[in-house]
Design an enzyme around this catalytic site. Structure first.
Site, PDB file in Angstrom:
ATOM      1  N   GLU A 284      -5.527  -8.510   1.048  1.00  0.00           N
ATOM      2  CA  GLU A 284      -6.059  -8.164   2.380  1.00  0.00           C
ATOM      3  C   GLU A 284      -7.540  -7.832   2.278  1.00  0.00           C
ATOM      4  O   GLU A 284      -7.958  -7.128   1.365  1.00  0.00           O
ATOM      5  CB  GLU A 284      -5.375  -6.925   2.976  1.00  0.00           C
ATOM      6  CG  GLU A 284      -4.005  -7.138   3.532  1.00  0.00           C
ATOM      7  CD  GLU A 284      -3.420  -5.870   4.179  1.00  0.00           C
ATOM      8  OE1 GLU A 284      -4.199  -5.001   4.620  1.00  0.00           O
ATOM      9  OE2 GLU A 284      -2.197  -5.768   4.213  1.00  0.00           O
TER      10      GLU A 284
ATOM     11  N   GLU B  34       0.795  -1.240   0.000  1.00  0.00           N
ATOM     12  CA  GLU B  34       0.000   0.000   0.000  1.00  0.00           C
ATOM     13  C   GLU B  34       0.826   1.288   0.000  1.00  0.00           C
ATOM     14  O   GLU B  34       0.812   2.042   0.980  1.00  0.00           O
ATOM     15  CB  GLU B  34      -0.938   0.011   1.200  1.00  0.00           C
ATOM     16  CG  GLU B  34      -1.912  -1.135   1.208  1.00  0.00           C
ATOM     17  CD  GLU B  34      -2.994  -0.989   2.283  1.00  0.00           C
ATOM     18  OE1 GLU B  34      -2.860  -0.121   3.155  1.00  0.00           O
ATOM     19  OE2 GLU B  34      -3.971  -1.743   2.229  1.00  0.00           O
TER      20      GLU B  34
HETATM   21  C1  BGC Z   1      -2.587  -2.467   6.067  1.00  0.00           C
HETATM   22  C2  BGC Z   1      -2.513  -3.209   7.383  1.00  0.00           C
HETATM   23  C3  BGC Z   1      -3.557  -2.671   8.334  1.00  0.00           C
HETATM   24  C4  BGC Z   1      -4.919  -2.922   7.724  1.00  0.00           C
HETATM   25  C5  BGC Z   1      -6.089  -2.452   8.578  1.00  0.00           C
HETATM   26  C6  BGC Z   1      -3.970  -2.177   5.605  1.00  0.00           C
HETATM   27  O1  BGC Z   1      -4.032  -0.837   5.226  1.00  0.00           O
HETATM   28  O2  BGC Z   1      -1.820  -3.108   5.095  1.00  0.00           O
HETATM   29  O3  BGC Z   1      -1.227  -3.084   7.890  1.00  0.00           O
HETATM   30  O4  BGC Z   1      -3.479  -3.203   9.609  1.00  0.00           O
HETATM   31  O5  BGC Z   1      -5.024  -2.271   6.481  1.00  0.00           O
HETATM   32  O6  BGC Z   1      -6.052  -1.090   8.803  1.00  0.00           O
END
Ligand code: BGC
Length: 452
Positions: A363, A175
């Site tokens: 993610e 990101e």
């Molecule tokens: C990031 C993580 C973060 C998650 C939740 C993403 O932006 O890669 O490190 O914990 O979102 O906020």
């Protein structure tokens, strides 16, 4: 098959045989051991030690103590039947000052993790940069210094030479829009720099480094599966008025296209976000070419959607996000709207770029308040969130859009950056006093889905 409130059922096989199921983590959020075995300081070690930067003054010095507990946690990944485990390497653990001197103990530690994953039948997916720049490099300007491209290339080469005989799947960056925006424009993440004078060079050097990192990995390990990951939000205008439509376009360029398009060889989205013309100051001849790289896959990370309205008073972008709280919609503990269709819209959007070879959701997940009672965490909301998001992934697939994997954020509750330990995202509950782990109902649900 998993039974649920909807009449149709969700089953693993619906996503296809080759679909990659996984879970994601990041070094600073879980490892702890911030100063042991020769590790150098990272910008997050320093940022968290500054007053008022993180809620309740919390930090990642111990976090989930993954440094010592990794075997137990990887065993949990195995118990849950999750075939792919994503983690990141802490740059300052292997190169304490960012360049030159290698810390063998740091290399040994990641060797142990990788070997243990493989012994446990789990495929390691390694992120090179998940936001924890060595502090020594920050002192030299960090991402605002163009030399970072060389520093990052050296670090990437070290990782591939050390681990590339066993690691196939690499993600160069996590990101870039978030670590440059939060860390170099708003100053709410490490290193806490603010303003365009920091943000613009950080953008350009992160873009160059991402492409350079991809090239280094591919050169040293031609068989590798090399990707990089982008945050993305489904952007919608607050009204159908022309001003809001234009504002939404600018916000979309900033949130979803800024780093992706140069990598794909399309350059920065200057036409839709004119302020990006200012990047020219940092560009040298040949950079257009240097910014692009043909990644084997693109990782997208989506949590929510954003509603955007035109805002005369917001400099540079003339747009403002309408807070989800004000919209009276269901929220997660982060204050983000629960809107599963966003992931479907993002899959569609990224499918519109013809030169993305593979798309993986690296993610997706949610923080909700969890209560540990009688050895159980009944986190129905998280389970439902993941399930609904997966339904949207399936919907996209059924409509012919390609998407090749899904990684839950995250394995265990952990250090949520400026928010500290309060928002819990894990499939596994962590008691941070005792380091005890309890698999939540969402974790059991994911296991049941994967077992079919
Ligand atoms: C990031 C993580 C973060 C998650 C939740 C993403 O932006 O890669 O490190 O914990 O979102 O906020």
């Amino acid at each position: 098959m998993i039974n649920d409130s909807n009449s149709d059922r969700l089953a693993r096989e619906q996503f296809g045989r080759d679909f990659k199921w996984g879970v994601s983590t990041a070094a600073y959020q879980i490892e702890g051991a911030h100063d042991v075995d020769g590790k150098g300081l990272s910008i997050w070690d320093v940022f968290t030690s500054r007053k008022g930067k993180v809620k309740k003054g919390q930090h990642g010095n111990v976090a989930c103590d993954f440094y010592n507990c990794f075997k137990g946690d990887i065993q949990l990944v195995q118990d849950l039947g999750i075939p792919n485990f994503r983690f990141s390497i802490s740059w300052s653990r292997v190169l304490p000052t960012g360049t030159n001197t290698v810390n063998q103990k740091g290399i040994d530690y990641y060797n142990r993790i990788i070997d243990y994953c493989l012994e446990s039948g789990i495929e390691p997916w390694v992120t090179l940069y998940h936001w924890d720049l060595p502090q020594e490099l920050e002192l030299k300007g960090g991402w605002t210094n163009r030399e970072v491209v060389d520093w990052f290339s050296e670090y990437a080469a070290l990782c591939v030479k050390s681990f590339g005989d066993r690691v196939t799947n690499w993600m160069v960056m996590n990101e870039p829009a978030v670590f440059t925006g939060a860390g170099y424009f708003f100053g709410i993440h490490a290193p806490g720099r603010t303003g365009m004078k920091n943000f613009l060079p950080a953008i350009h050097h992160a873009t160059l480094s991402m492409a350079a990192g991809g090239k280094v990995v591919k050169q040293l390990a031609p068989q590798a599966n090399v990707g990089t990951t982008f945050s993305c939000s489904y952007v919608e205008p607050a009204t159908s008025g022309a001003r809001d439509l234009a504002a939404a376009k600018r916000a979309d360029a900033l949130l979803n296209r800024l780093f992706l398009e140069p990598i794909l060889g399309l350059g920065y989205p200057v036409d839709d976000l004119p302020v990006l013309k200012k990047l020219e100051k940092y560009m040298r001849s040949g950079d257009e070419e240097r910014m692009s790289f043909d990644f084997d896959f693109i990782g997208i990370q989506n949590y929510t959607r954003e509603i955007v309205t035109s805002s005369f008073f917001t400099p540079y972008i003339g747009a403002r996000l309408v807070a989800a709280k004000k919209r009276k919609v269901p929220l997660t503990e982060m204050g983000w709207e629960v809107y599963p269709e966003a992931i479907y819209q993002m899959i569609k959007k990224f499918n519109s770029y013809s030169n993305i070879k593979k798309l993986i959701i690296t993610e997706n997940g949610a923080a909700f308040p969890d209560i540990l009672k009688d050895g159980r965490v009944a986190d129905e909301k998280r389970k439902k969130y993941i399930e609904e998001n997966l339904r949207q992934v399936l919907r996209a697939q059924k409509e012919g859009f390609s998407v090749d994997g899904y990684f839950v954020w995250t394995l265990t509750d952990n250090f949520e950056w400026a928010e500290g330990y309060h928002p819990r995202f894990g499939l596994i509950y962590v008691d941070f006093e005792t380091q005890q782990r309890v698999v939540k109902d969402s974790g059991l649900w994911y296991k049941a889905l994967l077992q079919q």
